[in-house]
Write a protein that holds these residues in place. Structure first.
Motif, PDB file in Angstrom:
ATOM      1  N   CYS A 207       0.860  -1.182   0.000  1.00  0.00           N
ATOM      2  CA  CYS A 207       0.000   0.000   0.000  1.00  0.00           C
ATOM      3  C   CYS A 207       0.897   1.232   0.000  1.00  0.00           C
ATOM      4  N   ASP A 208       0.311   2.388  -0.224  1.00  0.00           N
ATOM      5  CA  ASP A 208       1.101   3.620  -0.326  1.00  0.00           C
ATOM      6  C   ASP A 208       1.931   3.868   0.922  1.00  0.00           C
ATOM      7  N   ASN A 209       1.392   3.565   2.103  1.00  0.00           N
ATOM      8  CA  ASN A 209       2.112   3.885   3.333  1.00  0.00           C
ATOM      9  C   ASN A 209       3.325   2.990   3.561  1.00  0.00           C
ATOM     10  N   VAL A 210       3.339   1.800   2.977  1.00  0.00           N
ATOM     11  CA  VAL A 210       4.558   0.986   3.036  1.00  0.00           C
ATOM     12  C   VAL A 210       5.708   1.750   2.389  1.00  0.00           C
ATOM     13  N   PHE A 211       5.445   2.332   1.218  1.00  0.00           N
ATOM     14  CA  PHE A 211       6.477   3.089   0.514  1.00  0.00           C
ATOM     15  C   PHE A 211       6.812   4.384   1.248  1.00  0.00           C
ATOM     16  N   ALA A 212       5.814   5.034   1.842  1.00  0.00           N
ATOM     17  CA  ALA A 212       6.063   6.273   2.588  1.00  0.00           C
ATOM     18  C   ALA A 212       6.951   6.016   3.798  1.00  0.00           C
ATOM     19  N   LEU A 213       6.723   4.916   4.483  1.00  0.00           N
ATOM     20  CA  LEU A 213       7.551   4.581   5.644  1.00  0.00           C
ATOM     21  C   LEU A 213       8.986   4.265   5.233  1.00  0.00           C
ATOM     22  N   ALA A 214       9.143   3.587   4.108  1.00  0.00           N
ATOM     23  CA  ALA A 214      10.461   3.094   3.700  1.00  0.00           C
ATOM     24  C   ALA A 214      11.288   4.113   2.933  1.00  0.00           C
ATOM     25  N   GLU A 215      10.702   5.204   2.510  1.00  0.00           N
ATOM     26  CA  GLU A 215      11.388   6.148   1.627  1.00  0.00           C
ATOM     27  C   GLU A 215      12.708   6.638   2.218  1.00  0.00           C
ATOM     28  N   GLY A 216      13.817   6.310   1.551  1.00  0.00           N
ATOM     29  CA  GLY A 216      15.130   6.836   1.898  1.00  0.00           C
ATOM     30  C   GLY A 216      15.701   6.377   3.225  1.00  0.00           C
ATOM     31  N   VAL A 217      15.201   5.278   3.794  1.00  0.00           N
ATOM     32  CA  VAL A 217      15.708   4.879   5.105  1.00  0.00           C
ATOM     33  C   VAL A 217      17.040   4.147   4.970  1.00  0.00           C
ATOM     34  N   ASP A 218      17.809   4.219   6.042  1.00  0.00           N
ATOM     35  CA  ASP A 218      19.070   3.489   6.098  1.00  0.00           C
ATOM     36  C   ASP A 218      18.838   2.009   6.413  1.00  0.00           C
ATOM     37  N   LEU A 219      17.797   1.727   7.194  1.00  0.00           N
ATOM     38  CA  LEU A 219      17.508   0.361   7.615  1.00  0.00           C
ATOM     39  C   LEU A 219      16.008   0.128   7.536  1.00  0.00           C
ATOM     40  N   LEU A 220      15.599  -0.899   6.791  1.00  0.00           N
ATOM     41  CA  LEU A 220      14.188  -1.274   6.685  1.00  0.00           C
ATOM     42  C   LEU A 220      14.029  -2.692   7.200  1.00  0.00           C
ATOM     43  N   VAL A 221      13.263  -2.834   8.282  1.00  0.00           N
ATOM     44  CA  VAL A 221      12.895  -4.149   8.804  1.00  0.00           C
ATOM     45  C   VAL A 221      11.474  -4.412   8.312  1.00  0.00           C
ATOM     46  N   ILE A 222      11.294  -5.459   7.519  1.00  0.00           N
ATOM     47  CA  ILE A 222      10.016  -5.650   6.839  1.00  0.00           C
ATOM     48  C   ILE A 222       9.662  -7.131   6.776  1.00  0.00           C
ATOM     49  N   GLU A 223       8.376  -7.405   6.950  1.00  0.00           N
ATOM     50  CA  GLU A 223       7.940  -8.796   6.838  1.00  0.00           C
ATOM     51  C   GLU A 223       8.120  -9.299   5.414  1.00  0.00           C
ATOM     52  N   SER A 224       8.541 -10.559   5.314  1.00  0.00           N
ATOM     53  CA  SER A 224       8.560 -11.258   4.028  1.00  0.00           C
ATOM     54  C   SER A 224       8.080 -12.671   4.339  1.00  0.00           C
ATOM     55  N   THR A 225       6.825 -12.753   4.734  1.00  0.00           N
ATOM     56  CA  THR A 225       6.268 -13.994   5.261  1.00  0.00           C
ATOM     57  C   THR A 225       6.312 -15.118   4.241  1.00  0.00           C
ATOM     58  N   PHE A 226       6.116 -14.773   2.967  1.00  0.00           N
ATOM     59  CA  PHE A 226       5.953 -15.796   1.945  1.00  0.00           C
ATOM     60  C   PHE A 226       6.926 -15.619   0.783  1.00  0.00           C
ATOM     61  N   LEU A 227       7.117 -16.704   0.049  1.00  0.00           N
ATOM     62  CA  LEU A 227       7.801 -16.679  -1.236  1.00  0.00           C
ATOM     63  C   LEU A 227       6.766 -16.540  -2.349  1.00  0.00           C
ATOM     64  N   ASP A 228       7.252 -16.393  -3.578  1.00  0.00           N
ATOM     65  CA  ASP A 228       6.357 -16.187  -4.726  1.00  0.00           C
ATOM     66  C   ASP A 228       5.311 -17.282  -4.871  1.00  0.00           C
ATOM     67  N   SER A 229       5.682 -18.506  -4.507  1.00  0.00           N
ATOM     68  CA  SER A 229       4.758 -19.630  -4.676  1.00  0.00           C
ATOM     69  C   SER A 229       3.487 -19.464  -3.861  1.00  0.00           C
ATOM     70  N   GLU A 230       3.524 -18.619  -2.834  1.00  0.00           N
ATOM     71  CA  GLU A 230       2.346 -18.358  -1.995  1.00  0.00           C
ATOM     72  C   GLU A 230       1.875 -16.911  -2.113  1.00  0.00           C
ATOM     73  N   GLU A 231       2.133 -16.278  -3.270  1.00  0.00           N
ATOM     74  CA  GLU A 231       1.765 -14.868  -3.434  1.00  0.00           C
ATOM     75  C   GLU A 231       0.262 -14.643  -3.256  1.00  0.00           C
ATOM     76  N   ARG A 232      -0.528 -15.538  -3.781  1.00  0.00           N
ATOM     77  CA  ARG A 232      -1.984 -15.384  -3.648  1.00  0.00           C
ATOM     78  C   ARG A 232      -2.405 -15.464  -2.189  1.00  0.00           C
ATOM     79  N   GLN A 233      -1.844 -16.403  -1.460  1.00  0.00           N
ATOM     80  CA  GLN A 233      -2.176 -16.531  -0.044  1.00  0.00           C
ATOM     81  C   GLN A 233      -1.717 -15.304   0.732  1.00  0.00           C
ATOM     82  N   ALA A 234      -0.563 -14.752   0.356  1.00  0.00           N
ATOM     83  CA  ALA A 234      -0.080 -13.535   1.014  1.00  0.00           C
ATOM     84  C   ALA A 234      -1.098 -12.416   0.881  1.00  0.00           C
ATOM     85  N   ALA A 235      -1.620 -12.215  -0.318  1.00  0.00           N
ATOM     86  CA  ALA A 235      -2.597 -11.149  -0.540  1.00  0.00           C
ATOM     87  C   ALA A 235      -3.879 -11.406   0.241  1.00  0.00           C
TER      88      ALA A 235
END
Length: 297
Positions: A202-230
């Motif tokens: 969503c837009d706020n994900v990008f707003a939070l991450a803009e220009g940061v030195d360190l981004l800690v972010i969930e990456s719960t799934f791989l591509d094979s589960e992209e539909r489930q992620a959504a």
């Protein structure tokens, strides 16, 4: 030892595994400690990491799913038991006030904790810390959730050779202003960190991450589960990498890994993220912020 460093206390998602504890991330920022999303077992993980209740100044909860907050009772009780004298600021979604109350007073203990509460509602909030601002922005999850962005003000880095050239030394350096200050220094962007948990893109994900030195972010799934992620309001490693690349993130920390993946799957997270500064977090990692940079670096 770096004065700005992330202590990774847990990296699992909803279900912990033998190798991954529930969530927990403590950011040491100069003399302040910000604890994000303490899940079950956070007290013990802090002990393994050499951290104590006195290291806590901020407690930030993104949302009230259990893997992000069930460590709160133990942390609050430990703050009292250890006699922490300074206030601890607690930031959490206002819509979860009832859950916060249950967690804050989950068991009988001698409650001496000085906790200043900052419930966040609507689009978000901006709070002032010691030498930084903490911004909360609404994310897109199944329940109300917020991400956090920590930023220090921009400043200037003094140039020793220019100071010597103009004969400026000692206390006079702190009084420099105007053209002489500009000649004897260069702009220094303030360091920034963002913490993004359970969300769809969503837009706020990008707003939070803009220009940061360190981004800690969930990456719960791989591509094979992209539909489930959504469907469940989560990100894939590839989506996290896209955010980092488009926002100019310097160091990307992937975490919140589904229990379905084995150690053999882990290289795929970094491969799909496709970011040169990416690391896949493991429990008890210590990850420093990248070195400061000047304007134009």
């Amino acid at each position: 030892m770096s004065n700005r460093e992330l202590f990774v206390l847990g990296t699992a998602s909803a279900v912990p595994t033998r190798r991954r504890n529930h969530n927990g991330y403590l950011l040491r920022w100069d003399g302040q400690g910000l604890l994000f999303d303490p899940g079950e077992g956070t007290q013990r993980q802090m002990a393994h990491a050499g951290l104590a209740a006195n290291d806590l100044n901020w407690l930030c909860v993104t949302h009230f799913h259990g893997d992000h907050c069930l460590g709160v009772p133990g942390i609050v009780q430990r703050v009292s038991r250890d006699g922490v004298a300074h206030p601890v600021h607690a930031v959490y979604p206002a819509s979860g006030e009832a859950y916060w109350r249950r967690l804050r007073h989950a068991a009988v203990f001698h409650d001496t904790a000085d906790i200043t509460e900052h419930p966040v509602e609507g689009g978000g909030a901006e709070l002032s810390g010691e030498g930084f601002t903490l911004t909360a922005l609404r994310l897109d999850h199944g329940i109300e959730a917020y991400g956090y962005r920590l930023a220090e003000p921009d400043g200037r880095t003094m140039l020793p050779e220019k100071l010597r050239e103009h004969g400026v030394r000692g206390p006079a350096i702190g009084r420099l202003s105007g053209p002489l200050l500009e000649e004897c220094s260069v702009p220094r962007p303030g360091q920034k960190m963002a913490f993004v948990m359970d969300t769809r893109l969503c837009d706020n994900v990008f707003a939070l991450a803009e220009g940061v030195d360190l981004l800690v972010i969930e990456s719960t799934f791989l591509d094979s589960e992209e539909r489930q992620a959504a469907e469940h309001g989560h990100l894939t490693a590839r989506q996290a990498g896209r955010v980092a690349r488009e926002c100019g993130v310097r160091r990307l920390v992937l975490t919140h890994v589904s229990e379905r993946y084995t150690e053999a799957d882990e290289p795929l997270f970094l491969e799909q993220a496709g970011h040169p500064g990416a690391v896949l977090a493991r429990d008890l990692d210590r990850i420093p912020l990248p070195p400061r940079r000047r304007t134009g670096d």
